[in-house]
Scaffold this motif. Structure first.
Motif, PDB file in Angstrom:
ATOM      1  N   PRO A  27       7.121 -10.721  11.176  1.00 51.44           N
ATOM      2  CA  PRO A  27       8.243 -11.616  10.841  1.00 51.44           C
ATOM      3  C   PRO A  27       9.560 -10.846  10.823  1.00 51.44           C
ATOM      4  CG  PRO A  27       6.388 -11.972   9.359  1.00 51.44           C
ATOM      5  CD  PRO A  27       6.061 -10.747  10.146  1.00 51.44           C
ATOM      6  N   GLU A  95      13.455 -15.828  17.708  1.00 46.47           N
ATOM      7  CA  GLU A  95      13.466 -17.291  17.625  1.00 46.47           C
ATOM      8  C   GLU A  95      13.539 -17.786  16.192  1.00 46.47           C
ATOM      9  OE1 GLU A  95      10.112 -18.709  19.792  1.00 46.47           O
ATOM     10  OE2 GLU A  95      10.902 -18.042  21.748  1.00 46.47           O
ATOM     11  N   ARG A  96      12.945 -17.035  15.262  1.00 47.99           N
ATOM     12  CA  ARG A  96      12.979 -17.420  13.852  1.00 47.99           C
ATOM     13  C   ARG A  96      13.120 -16.150  13.026  1.00 47.99           C
ATOM     14  NH1 ARG A  96       8.753 -20.057  11.278  1.00 47.99           N
ATOM     15  NH2 ARG A  96      10.100 -21.588  10.319  1.00 47.99           N
ATOM     16  N   ALA A  97      13.871 -16.244  11.930  1.00 50.66           N
ATOM     17  CA  ALA A  97      14.103 -15.058  11.113  1.00 50.66           C
ATOM     18  C   ALA A  97      14.547 -15.447   9.717  1.00 50.66           C
ATOM     19  CB  ALA A  97      15.164 -14.162  11.752  1.00 50.66           C
ATOM     20  N   ALA A 113      22.692 -20.831  10.316  1.00 50.83           N
ATOM     21  CA  ALA A 113      21.721 -21.731   9.707  1.00 50.83           C
ATOM     22  C   ALA A 113      22.055 -23.191   9.974  1.00 50.83           C
ATOM     23  CB  ALA A 113      21.654 -21.461   8.200  1.00 50.83           C
ATOM     24  N   GLU A 118      16.043 -24.884  11.863  1.00 50.30           N
ATOM     25  CA  GLU A 118      14.631 -24.605  12.125  1.00 50.30           C
ATOM     26  C   GLU A 118      14.382 -23.131  12.436  1.00 50.30           C
ATOM     27  OE1 GLU A 118      16.638 -24.987  15.969  1.00 50.30           O
ATOM     28  OE2 GLU A 118      16.694 -26.181  14.116  1.00 50.30           O
ATOM     29  N   ARG A 119      15.446 -22.392  12.723  1.00 51.22           N
ATOM     30  CA  ARG A 119      15.300 -20.968  13.068  1.00 51.22           C
ATOM     31  C   ARG A 119      15.346 -20.059  11.844  1.00 51.22           C
ATOM     32  NH1 ARG A 119      19.768 -19.628  17.374  1.00 51.22           N
ATOM     33  NH2 ARG A 119      18.692 -17.606  17.234  1.00 51.22           N
ATOM     34  N   VAL A 120      15.716 -20.598  10.693  1.00 51.27           N
ATOM     35  CA  VAL A 120      15.889 -19.783   9.487  1.00 51.27           C
ATOM     36  C   VAL A 120      14.691 -19.988   8.564  1.00 51.27           C
ATOM     37  CG1 VAL A 120      17.350 -19.302   7.494  1.00 51.27           C
ATOM     38  CG2 VAL A 120      18.388 -19.923   9.687  1.00 51.27           C
ATOM     39  N   THR A 121      13.908 -18.931   8.387  1.00 51.73           N
ATOM     40  CA  THR A 121      12.703 -19.044   7.562  1.00 51.73           C
ATOM     41  C   THR A 121      12.995 -18.897   6.082  1.00 51.73           C
ATOM     42  OG1 THR A 121      12.260 -16.676   7.820  1.00 51.73           O
ATOM     43  CG2 THR A 121      11.267 -18.165   9.442  1.00 51.73           C
ATOM     44  N   SER A 226      17.763 -28.961   3.932  1.00 46.62           N
ATOM     45  CA  SER A 226      16.717 -28.058   4.413  1.00 46.62           C
ATOM     46  C   SER A 226      15.801 -27.575   3.303  1.00 46.62           C
ATOM     47  CB  SER A 226      17.348 -26.843   5.093  1.00 46.62           C
ATOM     48  OG  SER A 226      17.980 -25.998   4.132  1.00 46.62           O
TER      49      SER A 226
END
Length: 284
Positions: A27, A95-97, A113, A118-121, A226
Motif C-alpha cells: 500500500p 492509483e490509490r494511496a 482528494a 476513490e483514490r484516497v485510502t 466520503s
C-alpha cells in the motif's frame, strides 16, 4: 534498514524530485511537505514506514531539489502544485494511496482528494489545516492584510517569513526540548528559499493561500460525503495552525482519530517515533 531512493521525473516539462522507499506492491503512502521545506522533512519518517508501505515523498515545484522556475516562467498557485503532484503520481502508476499532509501539503492533498475521492485510502494530517479555527489570528493577521491589498507595505511583514530567524522559529517554537531539533533544518530551508527569484515564488504562494480558505467548505463536503479514515496527529503548541484545527475535523469526520502532542509546527523533528507509531497503528 529501508533503502531510500532519490529520483526525478519530468512532469509537464518540469523536473520533480522525489524520495521513494518500500515495496512498490505494498500500500502506498504519499508524504506532502509544507513551507518552507521539502521532502527533506520526511528523512527520518520514511525509514519508519518503508518496511511496511510503499512511500513516495515529492518536492513541490519551487522547493527542495525540484525545478524552481521564476514567477515569469510559471504561474504558481496551489491548483498548479496539485496538478503537478497528480501528474507525478499518475506517471508512477499510483492509483490509490494514503496521504500525509502538513502545512502547504494539506491544500494540495485536499485538492487531490476532491478530484478523486476513490483514490484516497486514508489521510494523516500533521498540522495540515482545513478549518478556520486552525488559523491562529496573530500569525495570519499580516497575511490576511496582504491578501486584501497586495502592495509593498503589506508584503513586507509576509516577506519576513523568509528570513533565517523566522524559519528557525517555525522549527523551534513550541518544542519543549529545542536541543532535539537539528539546526540543519532551518539552514537547509533558508538556503533554498534564498535562491535568486525564489522569494517571489514564495510570495506568490502566500498570496494564493487565500484560495485554500475559500475552498474550506468544499473540502468539508468531501470529508462529510466520503467519511475518509483520518488521523490528525498535531503539534499542540503550533502558533500557525493551532490545535483547534485538529479538533475541527471531528465535526465532519466523527470517527477521526485526533492526537495532540507536546510539540510544534514541525512535529517530526521532536516526535518522529511517536508519529510513526500512530501512523502504523492507524493504517494497520
Amino acid at each position: 534498514m529501508t533503502s531510500i531512493h532519490y529520483r526525478t521525473a519530468i512532469v509537464d516539462g518540469h523536473s520533480l524530485f522525489y524520495r521513494e522507499a518500500g515495496d512498490q506492491d505494498a500500500p502506498t503512502v504519499v508524504l506532502l511537505h509544507g513551507f518552507p521545506t521539502s521532502s527533506y522533512m520526511f528523512r527520518d519518517l520514511i525509514p519508519l514506514l518503508g518496511d511496511r508501505y510503499h512511500v513516495i515523498a515529492p518536492d513541490m515545484l519551487g522547493f527542495g531539489h525540484s525545478d524552481a522556475p521564476s514567477v515569469e516562467e510559471f504561474e504558481y498557485g496551489f491548483d498548479a502544485l496539485a496538478d503537478l503532484t497528480d501528474g507525478l503520481l499518475e506517471q508512477l502508476g499510483v492509483e490509490r494511496a494514503a496521504l500525509y499532509v502538513q502545512d502547504y501539503g494539506a491544500p494540495v492533498g485536499w485538492r487531490l482528494a476532491v478530484r478523486g475521492p476513490e483514490r484516497v485510502t486514508a489521510i494523516i494530517t500533521q498540522n495540515g489545516n482545513a478549518y478556520a479555527e486552525g488559523l491562529v489570528p496573530e500569525f495570519w493577521a499580516p497575511v490576511r492584510a496582504y491578501w486584501a491589498d497586495p502592495n509593498p507595505e503589506t508584503a513586507a511583514p509576509v516577506r519576513a517569513a523568509l528570513s533565517l530567524e523566522a524559519i528557525r522559529w517555525q522549527y523551534t517554537h513550541g518544542v519543549p526540548d529545542v536541543s532535539l531539533v537539528s539546526p540543519d533544518t532551518w539552514a537547509h530551508d533558508h538556503a533554498l528559499v534564498s535562491r535568486p527569484g525564489n522569494d517571489e515564488v514564495q510570495m506568490r504562494l502566500f498570496l494564493d493561500y487565500r484560495t485554500n480558505v475559500e475552498l474550506y467548505p468544499k473540502f468539508h463536503e468531501y470529508f462529510r460525503t466520503s467519511q475518509v479514515p483520518l488521523l490528525a496527529v498535531w503539534g499542540a503548541n503550533d502558533e500557525i495552525f493551532g490545535p483547534d484545527g485538529a479538533r475541527a475535523f471531528l465535526r465532519d469526520l466523527p470517527n477521526a482519530e485526533v492526537h495532540l502532542l507536546d510539540g510544534g509546527h514541525f512535529l517530526l523533528e521532536s516526535h518522529v517515533d511517536e508519529v510513526a507509531a500512530r501512523i502504523r497503528g492507524f493504517l494497520g
